[in-house]
Design a protein around this motif. Sequence first.
Motif, mmCIF file in Angstrom:
data_model
loop_
_atom_site.group_PDB
_atom_site.id
_atom_site.type_symbol
_atom_site.label_atom_id
_atom_site.label_comp_id
_atom_site.label_asym_id
_atom_site.label_seq_id
_atom_site.Cartn_x
_atom_site.Cartn_y
_atom_site.Cartn_z
ATOM 1 N N GLU A 47 17.996 7.809 70.035
ATOM 2 C CA GLU A 47 19.095 8.498 70.714
ATOM 3 C C GLU A 47 20.099 9.058 69.709
ATOM 4 O OE1 GLU A 47 20.195 7.239 74.711
ATOM 5 O OE2 GLU A 47 19.546 5.230 74.138
ATOM 6 N N PRO A 48 19.639 10.002 68.893
ATOM 7 C CA PRO A 48 20.525 10.593 67.889
ATOM 8 C C PRO A 48 21.579 11.489 68.546
ATOM 9 C CG PRO A 48 18.473 11.809 67.976
ATOM 10 C CD PRO A 48 18.305 10.637 68.910
ATOM 11 N N GLY A 65 35.331 23.858 61.815
ATOM 12 C CA GLY A 65 34.286 23.249 62.639
ATOM 13 C C GLY A 65 33.564 22.220 61.783
ATOM 14 N N LEU A 66 33.826 20.941 62.037
ATOM 15 C CA LEU A 66 33.252 19.873 61.206
ATOM 16 C C LEU A 66 32.071 19.265 61.946
ATOM 17 C CD1 LEU A 66 36.676 18.214 60.325
ATOM 18 C CD2 LEU A 66 35.435 19.954 58.995
ATOM 19 N N GLU A 67 30.930 19.185 61.274
ATOM 20 C CA GLU A 67 29.715 18.788 61.981
ATOM 21 C C GLU A 67 29.031 17.621 61.285
ATOM 22 O OE1 GLU A 67 27.244 22.109 63.098
ATOM 23 O OE2 GLU A 67 25.427 20.866 63.025
ATOM 24 N N ILE A 68 28.425 16.760 62.078
ATOM 25 C CA ILE A 68 27.670 15.642 61.510
ATOM 26 C C ILE A 68 26.506 15.309 62.436
ATOM 27 C CG2 ILE A 68 28.955 13.764 62.632
ATOM 28 C CD1 ILE A 68 28.865 12.288 59.890
ATOM 29 N N PHE A 69 25.412 14.828 61.856
ATOM 30 C CA PHE A 69 24.257 14.375 62.638
ATOM 31 C C PHE A 69 24.043 12.897 62.361
ATOM 32 C CE2 PHE A 69 19.672 13.375 62.708
ATOM 33 C CZ PHE A 69 19.420 13.595 64.051
ATOM 34 N N LYS A 70 23.871 12.110 63.419
ATOM 35 C CA LYS A 70 23.588 10.678 63.249
ATOM 36 C C LYS A 70 22.252 10.354 63.903
ATOM 37 C CE LYS A 70 27.062 8.769 61.046
ATOM 38 N NZ LYS A 70 26.866 7.963 59.820
ATOM 39 N N GLN A 71 21.334 9.889 63.098
ATOM 40 C CA GLN A 71 20.011 9.534 63.614
ATOM 41 C C GLN A 71 20.024 8.160 64.290
ATOM 42 O OE1 GLN A 71 16.730 11.398 63.110
ATOM 43 N NE2 GLN A 71 16.596 10.065 64.897
ATOM 44 N N ALA A 122 27.039 9.228 68.684
ATOM 45 C CA ALA A 122 28.137 10.201 68.752
ATOM 46 C C ALA A 122 29.455 9.567 68.306
ATOM 47 C CB ALA A 122 28.256 10.748 70.175
ATOM 48 N N VAL A 123 29.724 8.360 68.794
ATOM 49 C CA VAL A 123 30.961 7.680 68.405
ATOM 50 C C VAL A 123 30.964 7.418 66.894
ATOM 51 C CG1 VAL A 123 32.281 5.537 68.628
ATOM 52 C CG2 VAL A 123 31.350 6.648 70.674
ATOM 53 N N ASP A 124 29.836 6.916 66.388
ATOM 54 C CA ASP A 124 29.753 6.658 64.942
ATOM 55 C C ASP A 124 29.974 7.945 64.145
ATOM 56 O OD1 ASP A 124 29.194 4.031 65.511
ATOM 57 O OD2 ASP A 124 27.059 4.143 65.014
ATOM 58 N N PRO A 158 15.686 15.196 66.426
ATOM 59 C CA PRO A 158 14.533 14.370 66.046
ATOM 60 C C PRO A 158 14.734 12.906 66.441
ATOM 61 C CG PRO A 158 15.862 14.903 64.118
ATOM 62 C CD PRO A 158 16.414 15.713 65.253
ATOM 63 N N ALA A 159 13.638 12.252 66.851
ATOM 64 C CA ALA A 159 13.687 10.816 67.156
ATOM 65 C C ALA A 159 13.077 10.052 65.993
ATOM 66 C CB ALA A 159 12.919 10.518 68.436
#
Lengths: 457, 457
Positions: free
Chosen positions: B379-380, B392-398, B277-279, B372-373
């Motif tokens: 812990e994405p 609304g700016l969105e990002i996913f970090k795997q 989340a921080v990244d 997804p794991a």
Amino acid sequence: MSITHKLATWLSEVDPLAEGRALELARNAVIDIVGCMIAGGKDVATCRTLDAVRDLGSGPASIVGHTEMLTAPHAALVNGTAAHALDFDDNYHGNMGHATAVLVPALLALGEERGLGGRAVLDAYIAGLEALLVIGKGVGLSHYEKGWHTTSTIGTIGAAAAAARLMQLDLPGVQRAMSLGFSHASGSKLQFGNMAKPFHAGMSAKNGLMSARYANAGLTAVEEPLDKPWGFRDLYIGFDKSPGYEDNIENIGMPLAIERYGLKVKIHPDCASTHCAVDGLLCLISEHGLEEHDIDTVEVVVNKISYDNLMFPNPVSEMEARFSMEYAIALAITRGQLRIADFRSEVIADENVRSWFPRIKMLQSSPEAPLPAAENGREPAKVIIHTKDGRGLEIFKQRARGVLQNPLTDDEMWAKFDDCIENAGMEVQASEIRAYLEAFETVDHVGELMNLLRKSP
Amino acid sequence: MSITHKLATWLSEVDPLAEGRALELARNAVIDIVGCMIAGGKDVATCRTLDAVRDLGSGPASIVGHTEMLTAPHAALVNGTAAHALDFDDNYHGNMGHATAVLVPALLALGEERGLGGRAVLDAYIAGLEALLVIGKGVGLSHYEKGWHTTSTIGTIGAAAAAARLMQLDLPGVQRAMSLGFSHASGSKLQFGNMAKPFHAGMSAKNGLMSARYANAGLTAVEEPLDKPWGFRDLYIGFDKSPGYEDNIENIGMPLAIERYGLKVKIHPDCASTHCAVDGLLCLISEHGLEEHDIDTVEVVVNKISYDNLMFPNPVSEMEARFSMEYAIALAITRGQLRIADFRSEVIADENVRSWFPRIKMLQSSPEAPLPAAENGREPAKVIIHTKDGRGLEIFKQRARGVLQNPLTDDEMWAKFDDCIENAGMEVQASEIRAYLEAFETVDHVGELMNLLRKSP
């Protein structure tokens, strides 16, 4: 109030415990374990354990049977290993394993380090037995049956409690000590038959002592290590498979566990599963005035628990001989007793002793009608001597000599002690050591006794 | 051939491992853990652990951040506790816990004691990771979920294996070391939140090292401690609840675990569950050139495993702040990064930081459709920034920065190191320490480095 809180409250607040009957029983336990430490001091497991720590600093605590003085934790380690090396040390109802071999080496080392007296050591020992009872009965026999070596798992937490009492930690300190003891709790019965087994007693003595040291330094740890999810009971057996701590915590110390259950002191230097049979045989021989040449064959009936332990009908090593009903009975017939020296290789090879093996038969009682079990009498035996003149002499022994209900006489206790002394070649110091032990509660500084237990350089 | 026999064969016979890519990764892990030891040297858990052993003899091994030199086992204990004290040290796929904080303090202490070089330490470390993988994957995630603190249970046996490799024990010696490591395996997650947690890393480092010492002294122990009834897998989780060792033992070292899985190095000094989340947040801020005053609210979606770990929406202590998504995100917004000093009480009390808490919302993904794991990406996080101007700016970090698939840059690695140095006030020695670490494999005697890590008296 949580279980650990209650236990720690009692441990930190109860009045001095080394009085009256408890004092007497505790002193006898110390006499017995000092003998065992002396006898086991030169055992190879002890020597190798000492080899591993000898260069890690000298200190104020004596290594029994050696010239070294090491730090107190290392003395607890080596002397604890020595105490259990010959498996001649007592068993205890509370932790379903060996108790004194863990508690007393830790307490003597701590006492020597800090200049404490005999009565304080006895007090902490009695308190430690109480902790072992609460913890051990809380996880119950399933914990043992699952494979844990209760001497070291439960023993570590009990040793932490006893050491904390001797260090006079306050309530939160005792609680932390037990919690950190829990963090160190380990040891599997899979190590039986290896040097790691007696080593586990020393490891627990050391880790219990260290746990009290960490607690004293203020290292924080969970307040309820025994009874929470992920705690001792949950992790090491499971809530659904164990009785829980309630029964023994509610009436803790009333009466004291040492008065209620005592220690199961060994009179024979081999597996306890043979003891009722040996005692029974010696009774019959004495009652009927039998000589070796009067006896034709011997039958021994034991329950499954004993039968399974005694795996060596034809022992060829010391280790095997200690787990052989045939060997124990053959010694009793041919020598009238079992002494430490009787487990040396030359005796194991003795033709006359071995000639008895085919004439001794160990049988397992039928599962439907096992021999009755009793408190401190879980391994009874029935012995039948068939004499050459055709008689069948039978006896049943519920409890071995050495348990609370069937205690050793003072003569027997000191005869065992002398056998231990002789095994170590420490006869020169024997009478002085004995004088200290006979009045152990009056010793101002247990270091004076420990000094005598070292070998002169 | 039994599992332990195979593993011990590999550990005692495999060619030197500190070469090429493995060497590079191992050296980075040492750099990271030395930073963590420096940063954690003055932590209260470390200081109290040191207090408990300070009087137990000086020796040849340095205590990081202090003036003392103690025996190698005690240095392993204290430095291992320091390494894990801030929870800033790496995690590892193999033992499902912290690895380097156990292995490296043990190996550095042993190396300093015996005058060994950097390459030998790296070799033993790489070997230890391999042992952790075999043992850890053999008992599987259920072992962790049951409540065992895998850092110390599996870690102790792995540290014993690594220390045995560094001591160049022969095959039976390595086998005994692992068996005695098994005898010491302990530690519950119930200690999380207490000083006992980082202490467990030091305890395992010490006990692993001691196990190799006992093995070297010839103490015998069961040859197959891992896979028999009453062995590690049976006692610590159960045969029916664990995958078994076969998969990883058959192809041991091909490729090396450190090349296959790497270490999960932390770039932020708090719970790993916040890291994606921080990244992600910092990515969005950078991509869109946002300033603090541009942001209205932040939503973070994580899976249950992360959600459950982050229990403190309104942290008031350092410990709570480390387990708070709200705190981590507020720091990232207001300070652009998370540094060690940001977890001190004055920052936790900072009004501006705290004003963000109500504007940050952590949500749990739906159990039916979790995020997804992936390997090294369990812990994405999904992050949504709502800007004041309505976007609304969105990002996913795997995967968090710091894992093998998403490694730290050299600059990031050294920035973390500098933060650790600064936290300990050891700037004076910093460049010299760094020079040793950059060429760690060429260091003839790791004692030269360890000397620099002590505080001058």
